[in-house]
Write an enzyme that holds these catalytic residues in place. Structure first.
Site, mmCIF file in Angstrom:
data_model
loop_
_atom_site.group_PDB
_atom_site.id
_atom_site.type_symbol
_atom_site.label_atom_id
_atom_site.label_comp_id
_atom_site.label_asym_id
_atom_site.label_seq_id
_atom_site.Cartn_x
_atom_site.Cartn_y
_atom_site.Cartn_z
ATOM 1 N N SER A 58 92.283 39.218 62.131
ATOM 2 C CA SER A 58 90.942 38.995 61.601
ATOM 3 C C SER A 58 89.951 39.079 62.745
ATOM 4 C CB SER A 58 90.847 37.623 60.925
ATOM 5 O OG SER A 58 89.547 37.407 60.407
ATOM 6 N N HIS A 65 79.566 39.099 66.221
ATOM 7 C CA HIS A 65 78.137 38.798 66.128
ATOM 8 C C HIS A 65 77.478 39.344 67.399
ATOM 9 C CE1 HIS A 65 78.557 36.312 62.575
ATOM 10 N NE2 HIS A 65 79.571 35.667 63.151
ATOM 11 N N HIS A 122 82.861 42.902 60.360
ATOM 12 C CA HIS A 122 84.045 42.105 60.036
ATOM 13 C C HIS A 122 85.175 43.063 59.695
ATOM 14 C CE1 HIS A 122 86.538 40.581 56.592
ATOM 15 N NE2 HIS A 122 86.829 39.675 57.504
ATOM 16 N N ASN A 166 89.557 42.852 58.664
ATOM 17 C CA ASN A 166 90.718 42.013 58.422
ATOM 18 C C ASN A 166 91.823 42.878 57.836
ATOM 19 O OD1 ASN A 166 92.234 40.493 56.020
ATOM 20 N ND2 ASN A 166 91.885 39.018 57.666
ATOM 21 N N ARG A 173 96.124 42.377 56.634
ATOM 22 C CA ARG A 173 97.149 41.345 56.480
ATOM 23 C C ARG A 173 98.312 41.851 55.636
ATOM 24 N NH1 ARG A 173 92.580 40.638 53.786
ATOM 25 N NH2 ARG A 173 92.625 40.546 51.514
ATOM 26 N N HIS A 228 80.194 54.636 56.142
ATOM 27 C CA HIS A 228 80.883 54.865 54.869
ATOM 28 C C HIS A 228 81.606 56.206 54.850
ATOM 29 C CE1 HIS A 228 79.948 51.471 52.206
ATOM 30 N NE2 HIS A 228 78.871 51.315 52.966
ATOM 31 N N GLY A 284 96.935 25.143 56.370
ATOM 32 C CA GLY A 284 97.137 24.396 57.604
ATOM 33 C C GLY A 284 96.983 25.212 58.860
ATOM 34 N N GLY A 285 96.245 26.316 58.805
ATOM 35 C CA GLY A 285 96.024 27.137 59.991
ATOM 36 C C GLY A 285 95.153 26.436 61.018
#
Length: 285
Positions: free
Chosen positions: A109, A113, A123, A125, A127, A156, A268-269
């Protein structure tokens, strides 16, 4: 990250290794951008590891990489590989957990900024998740506080080229999905100028993994060009004001609607890694 110590199966191992390699390439390239601007900034790397009982992560580790520099005001590149058991309530929202709430997740991830309001924030990500089912997800979206039609169109078009390489419908499907996903309904606006977003991609492991790898490679090809184009453009007080207001909208989306933020905190990361997406400073008018 020695993911082999977690007794990963072949698919889990190869995806975890790839995300680790992509993270290294991105950090190296971003540090080079800072060096070219005569900035000494480099990524501060913080490994984390958790072993817990009960719901959440039973075994997990990751690396939080954060850099604050002249070009990148704040950029975080995180990787993680975790195994655990969803809580009963959260398991209802995840495919393949009807009879078994155990899960595996690995991914990368990134949120950047930028210091100059004319350089778009971004951004990315990617996974891979396994329950009793397995799938890939991810995407890239561009978040300029000062949009430029030329940048948006080029961004794009690059994504369309990557998508078309894998499936003729991917770009239309995933760009529309991004438009829906990055909606801020209470503001009646969107977060940024779109991109692609996909999830539950489970047609074929090899093909879906190849597409996900190309998404990561596309990021490395697209974003540095946009940074180079805008990083030296002069900015005035109005530009910085617009950037700060936009960051407030960005913060609202990430805390209220972003599924990745919710997933990281619910499982719980590492909280600092999960919340690295928040901007260094924002205002609300």
């Amino acid at each position: 990250m020695k993911s082999d110590e977690m007794l990963l199966n072949e698919q889990q191992q190869v995806t975890s290794d790839w995300f680790h390699q992509l993270r290294d390439r991105i950090c190296q390239q971003f540090e080079e951008i800072e060096r070219q601007a005569a900035s000494p900034a480099s990524f501060q790397v913080t490994p984390w590891q958790k072993n817990t009982e009960g719901y959440g992560i039973q075994t997990g580790r990751g690396i939080r990489s954060l850099m604050k520099g002249q070009i990148f005001e704040k950029v975080g590149v995180n990787i993680s590989t975790v195994k655990g058991c969803f809580s009963p309530d959260f398991a209802k929202k995840i495919p393949g957990t009807e009879d078994d709430p155990h899960f595996f997740a690995t991914g990368i991830s990134l949120v950047a900024h930028m210091a100059n309001p004319h350089v778009p924030n971004i951004h990315m990500n990617c996974r891979f998740l396994q329950t009793t089912k397995s799938w890939f997800g991810g995407g890239i979206d561009l978040n300029p506080s000062t949009p430029y039609a030329e940048d948006t169109a080029e961004f794009h078009q690059n994504l369309k080229t990557i998508c078309d390489k894998h499936h003729p419908d991917y770009y239309s499907r995933f760009s529309e999905w991004a438009d829906r996903y990055f909606d801020i309904p209470h503001r009646q606006t969107k977060r940024g100028v779109g991109g692609i977003f996909y999830d539950y991609l489970d047609s074929n492991f090899a093909a879906d993994f190849a597409f996900t790898k190309d998404v990561g490679k596309a990021f490395l090809d697209i974003f540095p060009k946009l940074v180079a184009r805008r990083q030296n453009r002069a900015a005035n007080q109005e530009d910085f004001q617009r950037l700060a207001v936009y960051r407030g909208r960005y913060t609202e989306f990430n805390l209220l609607y972003d599924r990745g933020t919710l997933f990281g905190l619910k499982t719980g990361g590492d909280a600092d890694a999960v919340l690295m997406s928040l901007p260094p400073m924002a205002i609300w008018e």
